[in-house]
Design an enzyme around this catalytic site. Structure first.
Site, short mmCIF file in Angstrom:
data_model
loop_
_atom_site.label_atom_id
_atom_site.label_comp_id
_atom_site.label_asym_id
_atom_site.label_seq_id
_atom_site.Cartn_x
_atom_site.Cartn_y
_atom_site.Cartn_z
NE ARG A 172 50.31 75.99 67.50
CZ ARG A 172 49.90 75.52 66.33
NH1 ARG A 172 49.54 76.36 65.36
NH2 ARG A 172 49.86 74.22 66.09
CG ASN B 125 49.25 63.46 73.94
OD1 ASN B 125 48.55 63.84 73.01
ND2 ASN B 125 49.87 62.29 73.92
CB VAL B 126 43.79 66.16 73.85
CG1 VAL B 126 43.81 67.48 74.60
CG2 VAL B 126 44.20 66.36 72.38
CB SER C 236 38.36 71.52 58.78
OG SER C 236 38.89 72.02 57.56
CE1 TYR D 83 43.39 69.58 60.29
CE2 TYR D 83 42.12 70.07 58.31
CZ TYR D 83 42.54 70.41 59.59
OH TYR D 83 42.10 71.58 60.16
CB SER E 19 40.98 63.82 61.86
OG SER E 19 41.33 65.10 61.36
CE LYS E 20 40.37 69.50 62.17
NZ LYS E 20 40.27 70.04 63.54
CB ILE F 206 41.03 80.90 59.62
CG1 ILE F 206 39.62 80.31 59.47
CG2 ILE F 206 41.06 81.97 60.71
CD1 ILE F 206 38.54 81.29 59.10
#
Length: 244
Positions: A14, A62-63, A141, A154, A157-158, A187
Site C-alpha cells: 500500500r 516481519n522485517v 522522513s 518515529y 527511527s527515521k 504525501i
C-alpha cells in the site's frame, strides 16, 4: 530504465511502497513485494505489476525479525536469481507524547522502521558484494531531519535510517553499491486523504500542497537506476520545501 533488474520492496502492499513497486514494474523491473499482513493487497499489487509485463511475487515477512528476513531474502534469491535493488519502505507509527509514551510503542517503531532496514540490508549485502553492484534506497522522513512533536519514536527511527544510510554507503562504495535515503514530507496516502487544502499542516509547506506518491516513486526509480551510479550517501527530501 530498470529493465531486467530484480527489486525487493518492503511495505509494498500500500501507499508509497505500492507506488514504488508499480513504478519499478513500469520501468521493467521484476519486483518482490514484501508485506506484513495484508496478503490480498499484496497480491493485487503483484497482479498490477504483472500486467506491465514483469514478474512479481509476494512474500510475507516481519522485517523486524532477523531470521525471518534472512529466510525471505533467501526465498527471493531462489525465485528471482539475484537481488539488484533493495527499497526499505516498511514502517509503522505509534504516536504519543514522550511523557506518556509506552516503552513497547518506542521499541515497536524502532524495531520495524530501523532494525527492519538493517535486517534487510544485512541479508542482501552478500548478494550485492558478490555481484559487485547494487542499489539500496531507505525511506526516511523529514521527521527524521526536523523532529516532530508526538513522534519521538518515529523521528528517532527515521533519523537513525539517515545514519545507517551514510554508514552503509561508506562501507559498500568500493563494491559499487550505492545507498541513499529519501525523506518524504506530507504525501497523499490513506492517512492524509481527508486533509483539506486549508489544513494547518499544509500551511507549513512552501509549495502549498500535499505531495503525491508518484513524486516519491519517481525519485526511488532514479536512485535505483544505473543513471545514478555515482550518487551515494545522500538524503533527498520530497517535501515541497517543508524542511527548508
Amino acid at each position: 530504465m530498470l529493465k531486467g533488474k530484480k527489486a525487493v520492496i518492503t511495505g509494498a502492499s500500500r501507499g508509497i511502497g505500492r507506488a514504488i513497486a508499480l513504478k519499478f514494474a513500469e520501468y521493467g523491473a521484476d519486483v518482490a513485494i514484501i508485506y506484513a499482513g495484508n496478503e490480498e493487497a499484496a497480491q493485487e499489487v503483484c497482479k498490477e505489476a504483472q500486467a506491465k509485463g514483469v514478474d512479481a511475487k509476494a512474500f510475507q515477512c516481519n522485517v523486524a525479525d532477523f531470521e525471518e528476513a534472512k529466510q525471505t531474502v533467501a526465498k527471493i534469491k531462489e525465485q528471482f536469481g539475484t537481488v539488484d535493488i533493495l527499497v526499505n519502505n516498511a514502517g509503522i507509527t505509534r504516536d504519543g507524547l514522550i511523557a506518556m509514551m509506552k516503552e513497547s510503542d518506542f521499541d515497536a517503531v524502532l524495531d520495524t522502521n530501523l532494525k527492519g532496514a538493517f535486517n534487510m540490508i544485512r541479508h542482501c549485502t552478500p548478494i550485492f558484494m558478490k555481484n559487485r553492484k547494487g542499489k539500496i534506497v531507505n525511506m526516511s522522513s523529514i521527521s527524521g531531519i526536523m523532529g516532530n512533536a508526538g513522534q519521538a519514536n518515529y523521528s528517532a527511527s527515521k533519523a537513525g535510517l539517515i545514519g545507517l544510510t551514510k554508514s552503509v554507503a561508506r562501507e559498500l562504495a568500493a563494491r559499487n553499491v550505492c545507498c541513499n535515503a529519501i525523506a518524504p514530507g506530507m504525501i497523499r496516502t490513506d492517512m492524509t486523504a481527508d486533509f483539506s487544502s486549508d489544513h494547518p499542516m499544509i500551511a507549513s509547506i512552501p509549495m502549498g500542497r500535499i505531495g503525491e506518491v508518484e513524486d516519491v516513486a519517481e525519485l526511488a526509480a532514479f536512485l535505483a537506476a544505473d543513471i545514478s551510479n555515482y550518487i551515494t550517501g545522500e538524503v533527498i527530501r520530497v517535501d515541497g520545501g517543508m524542511a527548508i
